[in-house]
Design an enzyme around this catalytic site. Structure first.
Site, PDB file in Angstrom:
ATOM      1  N   THR A  18      64.576  73.186  10.677  1.00 26.09           N
ATOM      2  CA  THR A  18      63.523  72.272  10.354  1.00 26.09           C
ATOM      3  C   THR A  18      63.296  72.049   8.900  1.00 26.09           C
ATOM      4  OG1 THR A  18      61.747  71.469  11.625  1.00 26.09           O
ATOM      5  CG2 THR A  18      61.168  73.171  10.167  1.00 26.09           C
ATOM      6  N   CYS A 175      71.475  69.018   4.793  1.00 21.01           N
ATOM      7  CA  CYS A 175      71.212  70.307   5.443  1.00 21.01           C
ATOM      8  C   CYS A 175      71.672  70.273   6.900  1.00 21.01           C
ATOM      9  CB  CYS A 175      69.717  70.630   5.373  1.00 21.01           C
ATOM     10  SG  CYS A 175      69.278  72.166   6.219  1.00 21.01           S
TER      11      CYS A 175
END
EC number: 3.4.25.2
Length: 189
Positions: A18, A175
């Site tokens: 996240t 990411c």
């Protein structure tokens, strides 16, 4: 023979995932987060909702870390908001005190960004309650990428929601623990 590591050597699997970002600009505050939850190198869920409204809808928040831990902390924060209505900073500080001193809460592994019409805060398990300097703050695996992108965009003519969407998109491109399934919540400041 060269040493190697296996998942058996590494202990319990590590949950990743996240990116949560908040931007305060132009009379609005937006918190956004991606939807990916990973364990090790495997995506377990791609559409998790890690951003939500709290209390009576006058506070928004997002979390990074263990989901059950985060929901426990959200519940505790909502209780503090009932105790200290309209005082997000006070409620957050009281939660941080409990988080540091309560034996059960100390074990919780999560970070939170919360905001109301007046203030945005990051809460950590080490007792930190931090307010961003320029109205921009991020947490999670892609937090630094999203933060850098948002800081680059904050002085443009783009609104808070656009900055959050673009910045989280950039984080998702960089990411591996962040994806483009976004959830956003907005308050008028």
């Amino acid at each position: 023979m060269a040493p190697h590591s296996s998942s058996a050597d590494a202990g319990p699997p590590v949950w990743h995932g996240t990116t949560i970002l908040t931007v305060r600009k132009g009379g609005k505050v937006v918190i956004g987060g991606d939807g990916q939850v990973s364990i090790g190198q495997t995506v377990i869920k791609a559409n998790a909702k890690k951003v939500r409204k709290l209390g009576k809808g006058d506070v928004i928040g997002g979390f990074a870390g263990a989901t059950a831990d985060a929901f426990t902390l959200f519940e505790r924060l909502e209780a503090k908001l009932e105790q200290y209505p309209g005082q997000l900073t006070r409620a957050a500080v009281e939660l941080a005190k409990d988080w540091r001193t309560d034996r059960y809460l100390r074990r919780l592994e999560a970070m939170m960004i919360v905001a109301d019409k007046d203030v945005s805060l990051v809460l950590t398990g080490t007792g930190d309650v931090l307010e961003p300097e320029a109205g921009v703050m991020a947490i999670g695996s892609g937090g630094n990428y999203a933060l850098a992108a948002a800081r680059a965009l904050i002085d443009t003519d783009q609104d808070a929601e656009t900055i959050v969407r673009k910045s989280l998109g950039i984080a998702a491109d960089i990411c591996v623990y962040t994806n483009g399934n976004l959830t956003l919540e907005t308050l008028t400041a």
